[in-house]
Design a protein around this motif. Structure first.
Motif, PDB file in Angstrom:
ATOM      1  N   GLN A 149       0.816  -1.216   0.000  1.00  0.00           N
ATOM      2  CA  GLN A 149       0.000   0.000   0.000  1.00  0.00           C
ATOM      3  C   GLN A 149       0.850   1.266   0.000  1.00  0.00           C
ATOM      4  OE1 GLN A 149      -3.216  -0.822  -0.635  1.00  0.00           O
ATOM      5  NE2 GLN A 149      -2.159  -2.792  -0.512  1.00  0.00           N
ATOM      6  N   GLY A 150       2.171   1.092   0.076  1.00  0.00           N
ATOM      7  CA  GLY A 150       3.069   2.241  -0.020  1.00  0.00           C
ATOM      8  C   GLY A 150       3.365   2.934   1.294  1.00  0.00           C
ATOM      9  N   HIS A 151       2.971   2.342   2.414  1.00  0.00           N
ATOM     10  CA  HIS A 151       3.276   2.949   3.708  1.00  0.00           C
ATOM     11  C   HIS A 151       4.753   2.724   4.040  1.00  0.00           C
ATOM     12  CE1 HIS A 151      -0.951   3.633   4.229  1.00  0.00           C
ATOM     13  NE2 HIS A 151      -1.245   2.343   4.277  1.00  0.00           N
ATOM     14  N   ALA A 152       5.455   3.787   4.325  1.00  0.00           N
ATOM     15  CA  ALA A 152       6.894   3.680   4.590  1.00  0.00           C
ATOM     16  C   ALA A 152       7.206   3.619   6.078  1.00  0.00           C
ATOM     17  CB  ALA A 152       7.625   4.861   3.964  1.00  0.00           C
ATOM     18  N   ASN A 153       6.511   4.429   6.862  1.00  0.00           N
ATOM     19  CA  ASN A 153       6.780   4.516   8.293  1.00  0.00           C
ATOM     20  C   ASN A 153       5.601   3.951   9.086  1.00  0.00           C
ATOM     21  OD1 ASN A 153       9.281   5.973   7.918  1.00  0.00           O
ATOM     22  ND2 ASN A 153       8.012   7.739   7.365  1.00  0.00           N
ATOM     23  N   VAL A 154       5.835   2.850   9.781  1.00  0.00           N
ATOM     24  CA  VAL A 154       4.764   2.154  10.505  1.00  0.00           C
ATOM     25  C   VAL A 154       5.214   1.867  11.929  1.00  0.00           C
ATOM     26  CG1 VAL A 154       3.359   0.035  10.596  1.00  0.00           C
ATOM     27  CG2 VAL A 154       3.884   1.094   8.389  1.00  0.00           C
ATOM     28  N   VAL A 155       4.298   2.023  12.881  1.00  0.00           N
ATOM     29  CA  VAL A 155       4.553   1.623  14.261  1.00  0.00           C
ATOM     30  C   VAL A 155       3.687   0.416  14.582  1.00  0.00           C
ATOM     31  CG1 VAL A 155       5.172   3.961  14.984  1.00  0.00           C
ATOM     32  CG2 VAL A 155       2.806   3.156  15.246  1.00  0.00           C
ATOM     33  N   ALA A 156       4.113  -0.363  15.566  1.00  0.00           N
ATOM     34  CA  ALA A 156       3.372  -1.556  15.975  1.00  0.00           C
ATOM     35  C   ALA A 156       3.004  -1.466  17.446  1.00  0.00           C
ATOM     36  CB  ALA A 156       4.198  -2.813  15.721  1.00  0.00           C
ATOM     37  N   ALA A 157       1.851  -2.045  17.789  1.00  0.00           N
ATOM     38  CA  ALA A 157       1.410  -2.107  19.177  1.00  0.00           C
ATOM     39  C   ALA A 157       0.866  -3.503  19.443  1.00  0.00           C
ATOM     40  CB  ALA A 157       0.345  -1.057  19.456  1.00  0.00           C
ATOM     41  N   ALA A 158       1.259  -4.091  20.583  1.00  0.00           N
ATOM     42  CA  ALA A 158       0.847  -5.451  20.910  1.00  0.00           C
ATOM     43  C   ALA A 158       1.028  -5.697  22.401  1.00  0.00           C
ATOM     44  CB  ALA A 158       1.671  -6.466  20.121  1.00  0.00           C
ATOM     45  N   PRO A 159       0.311  -6.686  22.958  1.00  0.00           N
ATOM     46  CA  PRO A 159       0.542  -7.060  24.349  1.00  0.00           C
ATOM     47  C   PRO A 159       1.884  -7.768  24.498  1.00  0.00           C
ATOM     48  CG  PRO A 159      -1.066  -8.524  23.332  1.00  0.00           C
ATOM     49  CD  PRO A 159      -0.787  -7.443  22.345  1.00  0.00           C
ATOM     50  N   ASN A 160       2.505  -7.583  25.642  1.00  0.00           N
ATOM     51  CA  ASN A 160       3.855  -8.095  25.858  1.00  0.00           C
ATOM     52  C   ASN A 160       3.824  -9.534  26.362  1.00  0.00           C
ATOM     53  OD1 ASN A 160       6.617  -8.155  25.987  1.00  0.00           O
ATOM     54  ND2 ASN A 160       6.740  -7.088  27.956  1.00  0.00           N
ATOM     55  N   TYR A 161       3.636 -10.473  25.431  1.00  0.00           N
ATOM     56  CA  TYR A 161       3.716 -11.899  25.744  1.00  0.00           C
ATOM     57  C   TYR A 161       4.043 -12.636  24.454  1.00  0.00           C
ATOM     58  CZ  TYR A 161      -0.919 -13.178  23.841  1.00  0.00           C
ATOM     59  OH  TYR A 161      -1.984 -13.426  23.028  1.00  0.00           O
ATOM     60  N   GLN A 162       4.133 -13.978  24.521  1.00  0.00           N
ATOM     61  CA  GLN A 162       4.643 -14.771  23.401  1.00  0.00           C
ATOM     62  C   GLN A 162       3.986 -14.430  22.072  1.00  0.00           C
ATOM     63  OE1 GLN A 162       7.009 -17.806  23.456  1.00  0.00           O
ATOM     64  NE2 GLN A 162       7.010 -17.033  21.375  1.00  0.00           N
ATOM     65  N   ALA A 163       2.657 -14.490  22.011  1.00  0.00           N
ATOM     66  CA  ALA A 163       1.979 -14.273  20.736  1.00  0.00           C
ATOM     67  C   ALA A 163       2.119 -12.835  20.246  1.00  0.00           C
ATOM     68  CB  ALA A 163       0.500 -14.653  20.854  1.00  0.00           C
ATOM     69  N   GLY A 164       2.131 -11.868  21.179  1.00  0.00           N
ATOM     70  CA  GLY A 164       2.310 -10.480  20.776  1.00  0.00           C
ATOM     71  C   GLY A 164       3.681 -10.253  20.165  1.00  0.00           C
ATOM     72  N   GLN A 165       4.701 -10.835  20.780  1.00  0.00           N
ATOM     73  CA  GLN A 165       6.055 -10.709  20.252  1.00  0.00           C
ATOM     74  C   GLN A 165       6.199 -11.433  18.915  1.00  0.00           C
ATOM     75  OE1 GLN A 165       8.196 -12.343  23.549  1.00  0.00           O
ATOM     76  NE2 GLN A 165       7.560 -10.703  24.932  1.00  0.00           N
ATOM     77  N   ASP A 166       5.621 -12.638  18.815  1.00  0.00           N
ATOM     78  CA  ASP A 166       5.654 -13.376  17.550  1.00  0.00           C
ATOM     79  C   ASP A 166       4.993 -12.568  16.440  1.00  0.00           C
ATOM     80  OD1 ASP A 166       6.955 -15.545  18.649  1.00  0.00           O
ATOM     81  OD2 ASP A 166       5.172 -16.817  18.782  1.00  0.00           O
ATOM     82  N   SER A 167       3.878 -11.934  16.779  1.00  0.00           N
ATOM     83  CA  SER A 167       3.119 -11.193  15.770  1.00  0.00           C
ATOM     84  C   SER A 167       3.917 -10.010  15.224  1.00  0.00           C
ATOM     85  CB  SER A 167       1.794 -10.709  16.371  1.00  0.00           C
ATOM     86  OG  SER A 167       0.968 -10.129  15.386  1.00  0.00           O
ATOM     87  N   VAL A 168       4.520  -9.246  16.105  1.00  0.00           N
ATOM     88  CA  VAL A 168       5.310  -8.096  15.653  1.00  0.00           C
ATOM     89  C   VAL A 168       6.515  -8.576  14.848  1.00  0.00           C
ATOM     90  CG1 VAL A 168       6.698  -6.125  16.389  1.00  0.00           C
ATOM     91  CG2 VAL A 168       4.519  -6.605  17.522  1.00  0.00           C
ATOM     92  N   ASN A 169       7.134  -9.670  15.284  1.00  0.00           N
ATOM     93  CA  ASN A 169       8.259 -10.221  14.526  1.00  0.00           C
ATOM     94  C   ASN A 169       7.827 -10.619  13.118  1.00  0.00           C
ATOM     95  OD1 ASN A 169      10.124  -9.971  16.604  1.00  0.00           O
ATOM     96  ND2 ASN A 169       9.766 -12.041  17.393  1.00  0.00           N
ATOM     97  N   GLY A 170       6.653 -11.234  13.018  1.00  0.00           N
ATOM     98  CA  GLY A 170       6.147 -11.642  11.712  1.00  0.00           C
ATOM     99  C   GLY A 170       5.885 -10.452  10.805  1.00  0.00           C
ATOM    100  N   PHE A 171       5.294  -9.392  11.355  1.00  0.00           N
ATOM    101  CA  PHE A 171       5.026  -8.199  10.550  1.00  0.00           C
ATOM    102  C   PHE A 171       6.331  -7.582  10.055  1.00  0.00           C
ATOM    103  CE2 PHE A 171       4.326  -3.709   9.858  1.00  0.00           C
ATOM    104  CZ  PHE A 171       3.126  -3.693   9.135  1.00  0.00           C
ATOM    105  N   ARG A 172       7.298  -7.493  10.941  1.00  0.00           N
ATOM    106  CA  ARG A 172       8.585  -6.904  10.581  1.00  0.00           C
ATOM    107  C   ARG A 172       9.294  -7.722   9.498  1.00  0.00           C
ATOM    108  NH1 ARG A 172      11.218  -7.985  14.777  1.00  0.00           N
ATOM    109  NH2 ARG A 172      10.345  -6.390  16.167  1.00  0.00           N
ATOM    110  N   ARG A 173       9.073  -9.043   9.522  1.00  0.00           N
ATOM    111  CA  ARG A 173       9.753  -9.929   8.576  1.00  0.00           C
ATOM    112  C   ARG A 173       9.384  -9.600   7.127  1.00  0.00           C
ATOM    113  NH1 ARG A 173       8.419 -14.355  10.839  1.00  0.00           N
ATOM    114  NH2 ARG A 173      10.329 -14.479  12.079  1.00  0.00           N
ATOM    115  N   THR A 174       8.141  -9.284   6.863  1.00  0.00           N
ATOM    116  CA  THR A 174       7.721  -8.995   5.481  1.00  0.00           C
ATOM    117  C   THR A 174       7.676  -7.507   5.176  1.00  0.00           C
ATOM    118  OG1 THR A 174       5.408  -9.184   6.183  1.00  0.00           O
ATOM    119  CG2 THR A 174       6.418 -11.128   5.160  1.00  0.00           C
ATOM    120  N   PHE A 175       7.363  -6.687   6.176  1.00  0.00           N
ATOM    121  CA  PHE A 175       7.273  -5.245   5.927  1.00  0.00           C
ATOM    122  C   PHE A 175       8.643  -4.586   5.919  1.00  0.00           C
ATOM    123  CE2 PHE A 175       7.179  -0.892   7.507  1.00  0.00           C
ATOM    124  CZ  PHE A 175       6.381  -0.299   6.542  1.00  0.00           C
TER     125      PHE A 175
END
Length: 443
Positions: A209-235
Motif C-alpha cells: 500500500q506504499g506505507h513507509a513509516n509504521v509503528v506496531a502495538a501489541a501485548p507483551n507476551y509470546q503471541a504479541g512478540q511473535d506477531s510483531v516479529n512476523g510483521f517486521r519480517r515482510t514489511f
C-alpha cells in the motif's frame, strides 16, 4: 466455571438428551458467572490469536446434519477414541474456546463419528492449573489425543508434558514459535498456523500500500512478540514498537505515543476485548481519519467486529480463512455452522472444524486403533481431508503450508451483523519462517 470441571461429550448419547444437556450446561454457565453478558469491551476477551464476549453453548446438531456425512465416517471396529480438549471456556476469553469446541463437535456430528468421545476441560487461562488438568485428562479420563489450547502461554506450559507421554497434540489455535523451529516435535501438529503468519501476510499488504513509516502495538507476551516479529519480517524495519500489558483495556498512553510518532500506518495485535477497546479508543481519538490501522485476523473475528459495530467497516486484516472463501468444504461448513449455532463462524470455529476433520481422516486410516503412535502420526501428516481453506498440507515442521489473504470488514445482510470478505490473496503456499530450523525434515 470451575477450572477443575470436566465435560464429557460422548457421541453415543441420544440426540434428544444431548440437546437438553447442552441447554442445562449453558444455564449452569450463566448461573456460575462464566459467560460474559456481551455488553462491551470489558466483557470481551483478552487473548492470543488468541481473543469479545462469551457466546452461548452450541445447540446439538440436527439429525439431518449428523447423518449427512455418515457415509464418510471411519470404520472403528468397535474401538472408542477419547480426545481431550483443554481450552478456554470461562472469563473474558470464553468464546474462543466455545467456538473451537463448536467447530470440532460439528465435524464429529456431520461425520456421524459415534466412536469418538470428546472430554472437555476449561483451562481458565491459568497455565499452572492447565498442567494439572491435562495430566488428569490423561490419567483419569483416558484421553489418547489432546487438542484445543487457545493461548500460547498455556500451550508452552502444557504441550511438552503431553508430548513426553508419546501422545499426539493437534493445535487448534495457539502457534507459538517455540514448537515451530528447534523445539519441533514429531507428535506436535499445528492445524491452525504459526503465530507469525497472519502478521507476515499483513506486513506484505501494508508494504504494497506504499506505507513507509509504521509503528506496531501489541501485548507483551509470546503471541504479541511473535506477531510483531512476523510483521517486521515482510514489511521491514518499524518506526517504533509499543508493548502493553496483556489484558489491558485503557490505551490512552499508547494512542498518545502513536500520535507523537505520526506514522503512515499502525499495525496492531489486540485480540478480543483488547482489540475492541483499542479500536474504539483509537477511532474516538480522531487518529483513524489520519493514520490507518491494520492487524491480523484475531483482531477482526466475527464476534469482535460485531462488538465494535459500524466503525469496524473497511478495516483490513490478514487471514488464512474467511466465511466467503470459495470452496465446497467451506460452503458446507459455514451453512452447517449457521444452522446449528445461529451465527456466522469465527476463525476459531473454522480451526476447530478442520482439526476434527483431520483427526477423523487419520482415525479412518488406522481403523481407530491409536495404540501405534507412529502409524497415527503418519496418518495425520498425510492431511487427507477436505479443508475449509482449500489446499492444505503440512510442512517439514508439521505446521500448515497454506495461502494467506487480506480480508476487509463489511456489513452483513442483517443489521448489526458484520463479517469479513476476501480482498486479495497475498501469500501462496506459505511456509513459516522457522521450518528450516526443525530437524524433522532431515531424515
Amino acid at each position: 466455571m470451575d477450572a477443575g470441571h470436566t465435560e464429557r461429550s460422548t457421541r453415543r448419547t441420544p440426540r434428544r438428551w444431548r440437546a437438553a444437556l447442552v441447554g442445562l450446561t449453558a444455564a449452569a454457565l450463566v448461573l456460575a458467572g462464566c459467560s460474559s453478558d456481551g455488553g462491551g469491551a470489558d466483557d470481551a476477551t483478552s487473548g492470543a490469536g488468541e481473543t469479545g464476549d462469551a457466546s452461548e453453548a452450541a445447540p446439538a446438531a440436527t439429525d439431518d446434519q449428523a447423518t449427512s456425512a455418515t457415509d464418510d465416517a471411519g470404520e472403528s471396529g468397535g474401538e472408542t477414541v477419547t480426545v481431550g480438549m483443554l481450552t478456554t471456556l470461562s472469563g473474558n476469553a470464553a468464546y474462543l474456546g466455545e467456538d473451537t469446541q463448536k467447530g470440532f463437535q460439528l465435524a464429529l456430528d456431520l461425520a456421524g463419528a459415534d466412536d469418538v468421545e470428546l472430554v472437555v476441560e476449561d483451562d481458565a487461562q491459568d497455565a499452572e492449573a492447565a498442567q494439572g488438568l491435562a495430566d488428569r485428562m490423561v490419567s483419569r479420563d483416558g484421553a489418547q489425543i489432546m487438542t484445543g489450547i487457545v493461548f500460547s502461554d498455556i500451550a508452552n506450559a502444557v504441550v511438552p508434558t503431553v508430548l513426553e507421554q508419546d501422545m499426539l497434540y493437534l493445535s487448534t489455535n495457539a502457534g507459538p514459535s517455540t514448537f515451530a523451529g528447534e523445539g519441533c516435535d514429531a507428535n506436535y501438529f499445528s492445524v491452525s498456523y504459526q503465530n507469525d503468519n497472519p502478521a507476515e501476510a499483513t506486513g506484505e499488504w501494508v508494504k504494497e500500500q506504499g506505507h513507509a513509516n509504521v509503528v506496531a502495538a501489541a501485548p507483551n507476551y509470546q503471541a504479541g512478540q511473535d506477531s510483531v516479529n512476523g510483521f517486521r519480517r515482510t514489511f521491514g524495519e518499524l518506526q517504533n514498537e509499543f508493548y502493553t500489558e496483556l489484558g489491558a483495556t485503557d490505551y490512552a498512553q499508547t494512542i498518545a505515543q502513536i500520535r507523537d510518532e505520526d506514522p503512515d500506518a499502525v499495525y496492531f495485535f489486540y485480540p478480543g476485548g483488547m482489540g475492541i477497546a483499542f479500536v474504539q479508543q483509537y477511532i474516538e481519538s480522531g487518529l483513524a481519519e489520519e493514520i490507518p490501522i491494520y492487524g491480523p485476523t484475531f483482531s477482526f473475528d466475527e464476534t469482535l467486529v460485531d462488538a465494535i459495530g459500524e466503525a469496524a467497516v473497511g478495516l483490513q486484516n490478514g487471514s488464512f480463512w474467511a466465511p466467503d472463501l470459495d470452496n465446497p468444504a467451506n460452503q458446507e461448513f459455514v451453512e452447517a455452522y449457521r444452522e446449528a449455532n445461529g451465527a456466522t463462524p469465527t476463525n476459531y470455529a473454522a480451526q476447530g472444524y478442520d482439526t476434527g476433520r483431520l483427526l477423523l481422516s487419520a482415525l479412518d486410516t488406522v481403523g481407530y486403533d491409536v495404540s501405534d503412535t507412529e502409524a497415527l502420526r503418519e496418518a495425520v501428516a498425510a492431511a487427507d481431508f477436505d479443508s475449509v481453506r482449500g489446499d492444505f498440507s503440512f510442512g517439514t515442521n508439521q505446521h500448515p503450508v497454506q495461502d494467506w489473504y487480506i480480508l476487509e470488514v463489511v456489513a452483513g445482510e442483517e443489521d448489526g451483523d458484520y463479517t469479513n470478505q476476501v480482498v486479495e490473496k497475498v501469500l501462496d503456499d506459505h511456509v513459516d519462517a522457522y521450518a528450516s530450523e526443525c530437524s524433522l525434515g532431515d531424515g
